[in-house]
Design a protein around this motif. Sequence first.
Motif, PDB file in Angstrom:
ATOM      1  N   ARG A 150      41.488  36.539  53.684  1.00  0.00           N
ATOM      2  CA  ARG A 150      40.920  35.206  53.477  1.00  0.00           C
ATOM      3  C   ARG A 150      41.050  34.755  52.019  1.00  0.00           C
ATOM      4  O   ARG A 150      41.305  33.587  51.746  1.00  0.00           O
ATOM      5  N   ARG A 151      40.821  35.652  51.078  1.00  0.00           N
ATOM      6  CA  ARG A 151      40.855  35.303  49.645  1.00  0.00           C
ATOM      7  C   ARG A 151      41.856  36.221  48.937  1.00  0.00           C
ATOM      8  O   ARG A 151      41.481  37.103  48.171  1.00  0.00           O
ATOM      9  N   PRO A 152      43.138  36.010  49.161  1.00  0.00           N
ATOM     10  CA  PRO A 152      44.140  36.936  48.613  1.00  0.00           C
ATOM     11  C   PRO A 152      44.223  36.923  47.093  1.00  0.00           C
ATOM     12  O   PRO A 152      44.524  37.949  46.483  1.00  0.00           O
ATOM     13  N   ASP A 153      43.972  35.768  46.463  1.00  0.00           N
ATOM     14  CA  ASP A 153      44.090  35.700  45.005  1.00  0.00           C
ATOM     15  C   ASP A 153      43.085  36.630  44.332  1.00  0.00           C
ATOM     16  O   ASP A 153      43.432  37.380  43.410  1.00  0.00           O
ATOM     17  N   LEU A 154      41.839  36.572  44.768  1.00  0.00           N
ATOM     18  CA  LEU A 154      40.804  37.418  44.173  1.00  0.00           C
ATOM     19  C   LEU A 154      41.093  38.892  44.396  1.00  0.00           C
ATOM     20  O   LEU A 154      41.017  39.709  43.464  1.00  0.00           O
ATOM     21  N   LEU A 155      41.422  39.256  45.611  1.00  0.00           N
ATOM     22  CA  LEU A 155      41.675  40.672  45.911  1.00  0.00           C
ATOM     23  C   LEU A 155      42.911  41.175  45.162  1.00  0.00           C
ATOM     24  O   LEU A 155      42.932  42.323  44.689  1.00  0.00           O
ATOM     25  N   ALA A 156      43.932  40.339  45.022  1.00  0.00           N
ATOM     26  CA  ALA A 156      45.127  40.738  44.261  1.00  0.00           C
ATOM     27  C   ALA A 156      44.769  41.023  42.807  1.00  0.00           C
ATOM     28  O   ALA A 156      45.251  41.988  42.203  1.00  0.00           O
ATOM     29  N   GLN A 157      43.907  40.196  42.225  1.00  0.00           N
ATOM     30  CA  GLN A 157      43.473  40.429  40.855  1.00  0.00           C
ATOM     31  C   GLN A 157      42.641  41.702  40.747  1.00  0.00           C
ATOM     32  O   GLN A 157      42.754  42.449  39.761  1.00  0.00           O
ATOM     33  N   GLN A 158      41.821  41.965  41.745  1.00  0.00           N
ATOM     34  CA  GLN A 158      41.019  43.189  41.738  1.00  0.00           C
ATOM     35  C   GLN A 158      41.913  44.428  41.816  1.00  0.00           C
ATOM     36  O   GLN A 158      41.665  45.434  41.132  1.00  0.00           O
ATOM     37  N   LEU A 159      42.949  44.373  42.632  1.00  0.00           N
ATOM     38  CA  LEU A 159      43.871  45.505  42.730  1.00  0.00           C
ATOM     39  C   LEU A 159      44.610  45.731  41.422  1.00  0.00           C
ATOM     40  O   LEU A 159      44.832  46.876  41.009  1.00  0.00           O
ATOM     41  N   THR A 160      44.993  44.649  40.766  1.00  0.00           N
ATOM     42  CA  THR A 160      45.640  44.780  39.458  1.00  0.00           C
ATOM     43  C   THR A 160      44.682  45.396  38.449  1.00  0.00           C
ATOM     44  O   THR A 160      45.089  46.206  37.600  1.00  0.00           O
ATOM     45  N   ALA A 161      43.411  45.025  38.536  1.00  0.00           N
ATOM     46  CA  ALA A 161      42.409  45.608  37.645  1.00  0.00           C
ATOM     47  C   ALA A 161      42.259  47.108  37.893  1.00  0.00           C
ATOM     48  O   ALA A 161      42.026  47.883  36.947  1.00  0.00           O
ATOM     49  N   VAL A 162      42.397  47.546  39.136  1.00  0.00           N
ATOM     50  CA  VAL A 162      42.364  48.983  39.432  1.00  0.00           C
ATOM     51  C   VAL A 162      43.539  49.673  38.745  1.00  0.00           C
ATOM     52  O   VAL A 162      43.390  50.743  38.146  1.00  0.00           O
ATOM     53  N   HIS A 163      44.707  49.061  38.818  1.00  0.00           N
ATOM     54  CA  HIS A 163      45.893  49.588  38.127  1.00  0.00           C
ATOM     55  C   HIS A 163      45.602  49.767  36.643  1.00  0.00           C
ATOM     56  O   HIS A 163      45.803  50.837  36.066  1.00  0.00           O
ATOM     57  N   ASP A 164      45.095  48.719  36.001  1.00  0.00           N
ATOM     58  CA  ASP A 164      44.845  48.774  34.566  1.00  0.00           C
ATOM     59  C   ASP A 164      43.767  49.802  34.231  1.00  0.00           C
ATOM     60  O   ASP A 164      43.897  50.576  33.276  1.00  0.00           O
ATOM     61  N   GLY A 165      42.694  49.791  35.021  1.00  0.00           N
ATOM     62  CA  GLY A 165      41.595  50.699  34.746  1.00  0.00           C
ATOM     63  C   GLY A 165      41.972  52.155  34.924  1.00  0.00           C
ATOM     64  O   GLY A 165      41.530  53.019  34.154  1.00  0.00           O
ATOM     65  N   PHE A 166      42.809  52.429  35.913  1.00  0.00           N
ATOM     66  CA  PHE A 166      43.236  53.807  36.123  1.00  0.00           C
ATOM     67  C   PHE A 166      44.021  54.318  34.920  1.00  0.00           C
ATOM     68  O   PHE A 166      43.763  55.411  34.416  1.00  0.00           O
ATOM     69  N   PHE A 167      44.975  53.525  34.442  1.00  0.00           N
ATOM     70  CA  PHE A 167      45.784  53.971  33.309  1.00  0.00           C
ATOM     71  C   PHE A 167      44.938  54.100  32.048  1.00  0.00           C
ATOM     72  O   PHE A 167      45.093  55.047  31.270  1.00  0.00           O
ATOM     73  N   SER A 168      44.026  53.162  31.840  1.00  0.00           N
ATOM     74  CA  SER A 168      43.157  53.244  30.669  1.00  0.00           C
ATOM     75  C   SER A 168      42.241  54.459  30.759  1.00  0.00           C
ATOM     76  O   SER A 168      42.070  55.218  29.794  1.00  0.00           O
TER      77      SER A 168
END
Length: 208
Positions: A150-168
């Motif tokens: 339903r809200r792909p933009d928000l979830l896509a940003q959240q997944l990208t944040a997981v990517h960034d947070g994992f590496f950090s």
Amino acid sequence: MNTSSTAETGTDGGTVTRLLDAAARLFYEQGVGVGIAALCEAAGVSKRSMYQYFDSKDEVLAAALARSAPGHLARLLPGPYDTTTPRARILGVFERIEQTAADPGYRGCPFVSIASEVKVADHPARAVAREFHDQLTAFFRGALVEAGVRRPDLLAQQLTAVHDGFFSGSSVQGRPLRGLATSMAATLLDAAQVGTSRRSGTAAAPST
């Protein structure tokens, strides 16, 4: 054109290649504080030759980062003929992220690292890092749209944040955080019912 650069590498294009190769390696291993002298020494070119092609170290950094982006994305994202489900394609990205972090030469995501080290908002390397993240987010969004979220933009940003947070997080800890990125991504997908028995876009309203 200064003939010294041609003498150093055989071709002018070779000078640029050697500079970018050295920049990618040094900035990844040692950070953006690497000086021009060390960069030129590692590349086997003179400062004069470098300034024939780049106005500053910042430009070299941005160019080296931009050249590495397509290969980095190709290692993370599924191939064009991948026919698995959107959920599987998304989780596959995080599985590959964890595999990357387990490599002995791992020093973190170069795009996350550069964006963290460079404090100037309009630095050209930060623009390259943003473009990389935009492409990663666009991949997630496309898969989520296919899944009917339903809200792909928000979830896509959240997944990208997981990517960034994992590496950090793995950089701070000094060790790979095994399974964490995939499990966090799976939790987000579960909450949106991506790949579950119920359709992603028809989540039940909360009870009152």
